[in-house]
Design a protein around this motif. Structure first.
Motif, mmCIF file in Angstrom:
data_model
loop_
_atom_site.group_PDB
_atom_site.id
_atom_site.type_symbol
_atom_site.label_atom_id
_atom_site.label_comp_id
_atom_site.label_asym_id
_atom_site.label_seq_id
_atom_site.Cartn_x
_atom_site.Cartn_y
_atom_site.Cartn_z
ATOM 1 N N CYS A 70 0.864 -1.194 0.000
ATOM 2 C CA CYS A 70 0.000 0.000 0.000
ATOM 3 C C CYS A 70 0.895 1.237 0.000
ATOM 4 O O CYS A 70 1.695 1.431 0.909
ATOM 5 C CB CYS A 70 -0.927 0.001 1.217
ATOM 6 N N CYS A 73 -0.018 3.640 3.085
ATOM 7 C CA CYS A 73 0.343 3.173 4.431
ATOM 8 C C CYS A 73 1.783 2.679 4.512
ATOM 9 O O CYS A 73 2.279 2.396 5.604
ATOM 10 C CB CYS A 73 -0.582 2.029 4.873
ATOM 11 N N HIS A 85 -7.595 -1.668 2.657
ATOM 12 C CA HIS A 85 -6.969 -0.473 2.055
ATOM 13 C C HIS A 85 -7.775 -0.038 0.832
ATOM 14 O O HIS A 85 -7.205 0.319 -0.203
ATOM 15 C CB HIS A 85 -5.520 -0.787 1.641
ATOM 16 N N HIS A 88 -6.957 3.053 -1.214
ATOM 17 C CA HIS A 88 -5.514 3.308 -1.337
ATOM 18 C C HIS A 88 -4.949 2.747 -2.636
ATOM 19 O O HIS A 88 -5.584 1.932 -3.291
ATOM 20 C CB HIS A 88 -4.778 2.695 -0.144
HETATM 21 ZN ZN LIG Z 1 -3.224 1.382 3.014
#
Ligand SMILES: [Zn+2]
Ligand SMILES: [Zn+2]
Ligand SMILES: [Zn+2]
Ligand SMILES: [Zn+2]
Length: 329
Positions: A70, A73, A85, A88
């Motif tokens: 990700c 993150c 996620h 994302h």
């Molecule tokens: Zn993420």
């Protein structure tokens, strides 16, 4: 098989591995030469805490392989973690590495620009330091200039006052002499009043009248210096900053190409003229008042009138004597 440990640089287990003597991390024979550049070992030591979890499988989802990353993150995900996620950017590991490495050129440019700025600041510092010292010296020079100008004016004023003091002392001495002469003259007047023989009187008068005129002239007061007071212009120092000067910022920051050098932008008079203006103002500030002028004038007028009256009387007396002499013939 134990000797085939994971290489921290290439991620392979393709060769007989060894531990780096500097950073103690396992490394294959192909990559060990990279540890000879100090920055690699340094970065491993600095961010070593991030290396503790090099696991290739997800502990939460029963050993599923981490195959995604990700970007928001900065974390690995398995197929199951993926769902958490949702909004994302999720990339395959290889693609994430590729994309991150692609930004390196840009990071290099930014860092090089920052480095250039830092070098410029370092290089410019001696010049800027000298400039500040020069400015300081200019201020000191200006102070000396003002000091000299004010001292010069002050000196001239003191000399004038000193001259005046000497003059009034001389005049006082002269007045003392005159007082004695006047005393004698008054005694003479009283004595002459007693002379009744016209010829004697007139003969004496022709000599005495000149002295009397001289004494009545009152030239003592004519020479007395005018009354002087000192008015300091420094009583109002609100404009002193404009007169003396101030720090003028050139450009907005160090190294700025936008440098304003126009002298015209400095408010107030040009600094070179300020000293002249100052001295002019000082010379004007010495006010000359003369309260005795009128008094002296009226006194002088009185004397002239008295003298004229006396002369008239004498003329009449002369005519009378001539007439008397004629009638006797
Ligand atoms: Zn993420
Ligand atoms: Zn390797
Ligand atoms: Zn190392
Ligand atoms: Zn997972």
């Amino acid at each position: 098989m134990d000797d085939f440990k994971l290489c921290f640089i290439c991620g392979g287990r393709n060769s007989f591995s060894t531990n780096c003597k500097t950073c103690s991390q396992p490394c294959c024979q192909l990559c060990i030469s990279l540890h000879k550049t100090p920055s690699l070992c340094k970065i491993i030591s600095k961010y070593g805490s991030h290396l503790t979890c090099l696991s290739e499988t997800c502990e939460i989802h029963g050993g599923l392989e981490y195959c995604f990353f990700c970007m928001q993150c900065s974390t690995k995900t398995c197929k199951e973690c993926y769902a958490s996620h949702s909004n994302h950017t999720i990339l395959r590991l290889q693609k994430a590495v590729k994309q991150i490495k692609e930004t390196f050129q840009n990071h290099k440019h930014i860092l090089q620009a920052r480095q250039y700025d830092a070098i410029k600041v370092i290089e410019d510092t001696p010049r800027k330091y000298t400039e500040l010292t020069d400015t300081e010296m200019k201020i000191e020079e200006e102070v000396i200039k003002w000091d000299k100008a004010i001292f010069k004016i002050s000196n001239a004023l003191q000399i004038t006052l000193s001259d005046d003091r000497n003059k009034i002392e001389e005049i006082a001495e002269k007045a003392e002499e005159t007082r004695t002469e006047i005393g004698d003259a008054i005694k003479n007047l009283i004595a002459m009043e007693k002379i009744n023989f016209e010829l004697t009187f007139l003969a004496l008068w022709s000599g005495y009248s000149n002295d009397l005129t001289m004494l009545e002239k009152n030239d003592v007061e004519l020479g007395i210096p005018k009354r002087k007071t000192f008015k300091s212009n420094l009583g109002d120092i609100s404009d002193i900053r404009n007169l003396f000067g101030f720090l003028w910022s050139e450009g907005t920051k160090f190294g700025s190409s936008e440098i304003q050098t126009s002298e015209k932008k400095i408010p107030g008079a040009k600094r070179t003229d300020d000293i002249d203006q100052l001295s002019q103002r000082f010379s004007h500030s010495v006010t000359v008042t003369d309260e005795t002028d009128k008094k002296r004038h009226s006194k002088h007028k009185g004397i002239v009138q008295a003298k004229q009256a006396l002369e008239k009387e004498v003329t009449e007396l002369e005519i009378e004597i001539k007439d008397t002499l004629k009638s006797k013939q």
